[in-house]
Design an enzyme around this catalytic site. Structure first.
Site, PDB file in Angstrom:
ATOM      1  CB  ALA A   1     -24.733 -30.786 -22.154  1.00 30.60           C
ATOM      2  CG  ASP A   2     -20.601 -33.327 -17.374  1.00 26.14           C
ATOM      3  OD1 ASP A   2     -19.971 -34.094 -18.131  1.00 26.14           O
ATOM      4  OD2 ASP A   2     -20.697 -33.519 -16.145  1.00 26.14           O
ATOM      5  CB  THR A   3     -25.796 -35.951 -18.228  1.00 23.55           C
ATOM      6  OG1 THR A   3     -26.384 -35.088 -19.211  1.00 23.55           O
ATOM      7  CG2 THR A   3     -26.908 -36.632 -17.432  1.00 23.55           C
TER       8      THR A   3
ATOM      9  CB  THR B   1     -28.265 -32.187 -17.985  1.00 22.42           C
ATOM     10  OG1 THR B   1     -28.544 -33.585 -18.062  1.00 22.42           O
ATOM     11  CG2 THR B   1     -27.474 -31.776 -19.232  1.00 22.42           C
ATOM     12  N   GLY B   2     -25.841 -30.130 -16.629  1.00 29.12           N
ATOM     13  CA  GLY B   2     -25.387 -28.751 -16.727  1.00 29.12           C
ATOM     14  C   GLY B   2     -25.236 -28.416 -18.198  1.00 29.12           C
TER      15      GLY B   2
END
Length: 192
Positions: A72-74, A108-109
């Site tokens: 994840a990346d936020t 978030t991805g």
């Protein structure tokens, strides 16, 4: 059976993401790989979050068997501008001053890697901050040291209790993982 998934690898050192997965009742192992988090210019904030999450997941493509890898990346976006992690206390002060009295997006991805197939999605939450005084911002930076957080704040900390007037969307997404959507996607790809 509820929550019966293949072995789960969480590729994140974020204690917030680890705590959210524990609260979901999911057993997982943390495995970290160094990944360059740069991205091509011209992407919008949602595309950036997904691009980086996918980049993190692809680092595991050759090393997994029957596991599901969660990455994840936020990111925090104010008027389309990305507010990353602050480099100094002064930088954190600048970011929080910019967010003061304004609405911003937290995106978030998330990528799920299973059997060399990549499943990606994003969640967007809107956050509305009250106007913050310099004293409040300085107190928060000194008390909570938000240097490891996008946008220089954690909604679960003091600033979230006193500054967030309203959110539209998922609270857990703002913490760092959209748990409701993650659960739905894990169920879906496990059933395939």
């Amino acid at each position: 059976m509820i929550g019966q998934f293949p072995p789960i690898i969480l590729a994140s050192k974020s204690p917030r993401r680890q705590e959210l997965l524990k609260l979901m009742g999911i057993d997982f192992t943390v495995v970290l790989k160094e990944v360059d988090e740069s991205y091509p210019s011209g992407l919008n904030p949602t595309e950036i979050a997904v691009y980086i999450a996918e980049k993190k997941a692809k680092a595991f493509d050759e090393s997994i068997r029957n596991e599901i890898v969660i990455t994840a990346d936020t990111i925090v976006s104010l008027d389309g501008q990305i507010l990353g992690k602050p480099e100094t206390a002064d930088h954190a002060f600048e970011m929080l001053s910019a967010l003061s009295g304004r609405r911003h997006d937290v995106i978030t991805g998330v990528s799920l890697l299973k059997g060399h197939k990549l499943y990606s999605f994003y969640e967007l939450s809107e956050v509305f901050f009250k106007p913050l005084s310099a004293e409040e911002i300085n107190y928060y930076i000194a008390a909570c040291q938000p240097m490891d957080k996008a946008g220089a704040y954690g909604i679960q900390e003091w600033i979230g209790m006193i500054a967030v007037e309203k959110i539209i969307g998922s609270y857990s997404n703002i913490v760092g993982l959209p748990t409701h959507r993650l659960y739905r996607e894990l169920c879906r790809i496990t059933a395939q």
